[in-house]
Design an enzyme around this catalytic site. Sequence first.
Site, PDB file in Angstrom:
ATOM      1  N   HIS A   1       0.851  -1.211   0.000  1.00  0.00           N
ATOM      2  CA  HIS A   1       0.000   0.000   0.000  1.00  0.00           C
ATOM      3  C   HIS A   1       0.877   1.248   0.000  1.00  0.00           C
ATOM      4  O   HIS A   1       0.581   2.215  -0.694  1.00  0.00           O
ATOM      5  CB  HIS A   1      -0.936  -0.034   1.211  1.00  0.00           C
ATOM      6  CG  HIS A   1      -1.851  -1.209   1.193  1.00  0.00           C
ATOM      7  ND1 HIS A   1      -2.930  -1.306   0.345  1.00  0.00           N
ATOM      8  CD2 HIS A   1      -1.801  -2.380   1.878  1.00  0.00           C
ATOM      9  CE1 HIS A   1      -3.536  -2.476   0.521  1.00  0.00           C
ATOM     10  NE2 HIS A   1      -2.865  -3.143   1.442  1.00  0.00           N
TER      11      HIS A   1
ATOM     12  N   GLU B   1      -8.577   0.338  -8.911  1.00  0.00           N
ATOM     13  CA  GLU B   1      -7.225   0.456  -9.471  1.00  0.00           C
ATOM     14  C   GLU B   1      -6.674  -0.964  -9.495  1.00  0.00           C
ATOM     15  O   GLU B   1      -6.172  -1.469  -8.507  1.00  0.00           O
ATOM     16  CB  GLU B   1      -6.378   1.372  -8.605  1.00  0.00           C
ATOM     17  CG  GLU B   1      -5.088   1.807  -9.290  1.00  0.00           C
ATOM     18  CD  GLU B   1      -4.040   0.738  -9.250  1.00  0.00           C
ATOM     19  OE1 GLU B   1      -4.058  -0.131 -10.141  1.00  0.00           O
ATOM     20  OE2 GLU B   1      -3.232   0.717  -8.331  1.00  0.00           O
TER      21      GLU B   1
ATOM     22  N   GLU C   1     -12.689  -4.385   0.501  1.00  0.00           N
ATOM     23  CA  GLU C   1     -11.295  -4.832   0.622  1.00  0.00           C
ATOM     24  C   GLU C   1     -11.283  -6.207   1.285  1.00  0.00           C
ATOM     25  O   GLU C   1     -11.857  -6.366   2.372  1.00  0.00           O
ATOM     26  CB  GLU C   1     -10.511  -3.816   1.452  1.00  0.00           C
ATOM     27  CG  GLU C   1      -9.098  -4.269   1.818  1.00  0.00           C
ATOM     28  CD  GLU C   1      -8.283  -4.698   0.616  1.00  0.00           C
ATOM     29  OE1 GLU C   1      -8.240  -3.955  -0.390  1.00  0.00           O
ATOM     30  OE2 GLU C   1      -7.714  -5.820   0.674  1.00  0.00           O
TER      31      GLU C   1
ATOM     32  N   GLU D   1     -16.522 -10.315  -4.969  1.00  0.00           N
ATOM     33  CA  GLU D   1     -17.437 -11.243  -5.659  1.00  0.00           C
ATOM     34  C   GLU D   1     -18.451 -11.845  -4.696  1.00  0.00           C
ATOM     35  O   GLU D   1     -19.468 -12.363  -5.109  1.00  0.00           O
ATOM     36  CB  GLU D   1     -16.653 -12.379  -6.308  1.00  0.00           C
ATOM     37  CG  GLU D   1     -15.683 -11.948  -7.396  1.00  0.00           C
ATOM     38  CD  GLU D   1     -14.309 -11.604  -6.853  1.00  0.00           C
ATOM     39  OE1 GLU D   1     -13.337 -11.839  -7.566  1.00  0.00           O
ATOM     40  OE2 GLU D   1     -14.196 -11.091  -5.724  1.00  0.00           O
TER      41      GLU D   1
ATOM     42  N   GLU E   1      -1.164 -10.880  -9.698  1.00  0.00           N
ATOM     43  CA  GLU E   1      -2.580 -10.538  -9.546  1.00  0.00           C
ATOM     44  C   GLU E   1      -3.279 -10.821 -10.853  1.00  0.00           C
ATOM     45  O   GLU E   1      -2.633 -10.944 -11.862  1.00  0.00           O
ATOM     46  CB  GLU E   1      -2.712  -9.048  -9.266  1.00  0.00           C
ATOM     47  CG  GLU E   1      -2.056  -8.640  -7.986  1.00  0.00           C
ATOM     48  CD  GLU E   1      -2.513  -7.268  -7.605  1.00  0.00           C
ATOM     49  OE1 GLU E   1      -1.881  -6.305  -8.044  1.00  0.00           O
ATOM     50  OE2 GLU E   1      -3.513  -7.161  -6.906  1.00  0.00           O
TER      51      GLU E   1
ATOM     52  N   ARG F   1      -0.121   7.903 -10.255  1.00  0.00           N
ATOM     53  CA  ARG F   1      -1.247   6.966 -10.093  1.00  0.00           C
ATOM     54  C   ARG F   1      -2.297   7.562  -9.168  1.00  0.00           C
ATOM     55  O   ARG F   1      -3.458   7.728  -9.520  1.00  0.00           O
ATOM     56  CB  ARG F   1      -0.718   5.642  -9.531  1.00  0.00           C
ATOM     57  CG  ARG F   1      -1.761   4.705  -8.970  1.00  0.00           C
ATOM     58  CD  ARG F   1      -1.111   3.677  -8.036  1.00  0.00           C
ATOM     59  NE  ARG F   1      -2.077   2.781  -7.410  1.00  0.00           N
ATOM     60  CZ  ARG F   1      -2.689   3.042  -6.253  1.00  0.00           C
ATOM     61  NH1 ARG F   1      -2.431   4.171  -5.611  1.00  0.00           N
ATOM     62  NH2 ARG F   1      -3.562   2.196  -5.747  1.00  0.00           N
TER      63      ARG F   1
END
Length: 431
Positions: A96, A195, A152, A181, A218, A105
């Site tokens: 992070h 992001e 999160e 999900e 990822e 970004r």
Amino acid sequence: MLEMSECENTQTDSNIITEEFIALEDFSATGAEQLSFSAGDTLLVHEQVCADWWWAERSGCFGYVPSAFLHRRVEDVEDAWQDEEYFSSYGTLKLHLEMLSDRPRTETYRQVIVSNCAALRGKVVMDLGCGTGVISLFCGRLAQPAAVYAVEASSVAEHTEKLVKLNRCDDVVTVFRSRAEDLMLPSKVDVLVSEWMGNCLLVDVLVSEWMGNCLLFEFMVESVLRVRDRWLKDGGMMWPSSASLSLVPCQAHADYSQKMEFWENLYGLDFSCLQPVAREEFFSKPKFSHQLDPDDCLSSPCDVITLDMHTLSVSDLEKLRGEFRFTIERAGTLHGFAAWFSTFFRSLDEGGQPLELNTGPHAESTHWKQTLFMFDGPIGVEEGDCVGGAITLQRNPIWRRHMSITIEWRMKRRNDTTFSEKSSKRFPMWR
Ligand SMILES: N=C(N)NC/C=C/[C@H]1O[C@@H](n2cnc3c(N)ncnc32)[C@H](O)[C@@H]1O
């Protein structure tokens, strides 16, 4: 790869089975006794004739198939998503900190919220994979949405709760510690912001301290699309709205010199027999976080793949292919290609200007930098030469956060009328 003839002399290895396998990559038969297949196909293996070649069946056709291209069916593979180590890597602040330290970004997302603050009034926003919640806090502090769902999955969500209170956003921002999900939400959302991008657009490479500094990948974009399909209102906005992968033919003298030429004369000794080993070790996979010098671009870059985040489907992600054709603009050495991505954020206001986050060599550097794909050997090029071909991002049918990138190219010298034979190189990420 073993030839068929050698295989038949080793009957002792033969093993009669009947088991389903999944193809990891495309295979084109080079003989009548072989069976072609595509990545993702299910093959019924009848006999493991020897270590390298098996007798298999697909839709009624029989033939020999290379065992290296096959993997047991996905249900046999525990945790194809490797979620435990993936989300554990985000439980600490290290990653992070890296993302928040990336000014282009984070500032781009802040600008998106600021420039859409009027249109965001009264809207419901989801921040998917919010991490420490910085985008949700931008929404809560710089606009007046009706609600922000900060989603999160990792344990960092505990800190996100505190940050929301500390920044006086708890009347608008709700933190959900969950895989997006699996969420049950009170309502659909007007805006889905996330992001999710990675070094090669789809796959981000992270060094997992939790896993002893091994590389993890990822593939967050699938989650974004599934959540879009379930929770974004019709006509809702995706931020980013679109994303594109850019490619450019480039020089990489430093890398080639330090990893390859290095072995030719080492303290007066000849270590050149190690060059094939070095090529395999250093140039068989993409080099992430490569800082490409704009002067090493041999042509103008081009967008080879563009994703419309409102219409892209999860099945589209299995295999993405983009064609390219570059005209070399200056004489030099073609060592390979460099890739990066850009994302675009459409305005909520009709006719409003879109915003762009460009991670290319001509823009302010980001934590992703660029990705370098090195050929096996350098190619001298002249102004006016032409490099044409295609790049294919092939998702791994088993390891769902992994993919391989194949680049095919042909050269046409400026005075020639025909292109050379096709060259091709596959760069696995990671299996
Ligand atoms: N690599 C880039 N660009 N961004 C990484 C951003 C990753 C953050 O999003 C979270 N995340 C990823 N996928 C999900 C999901 N399906 N549900 C909830 N949270 C998720 C991770 O735990 C990280 O905190």
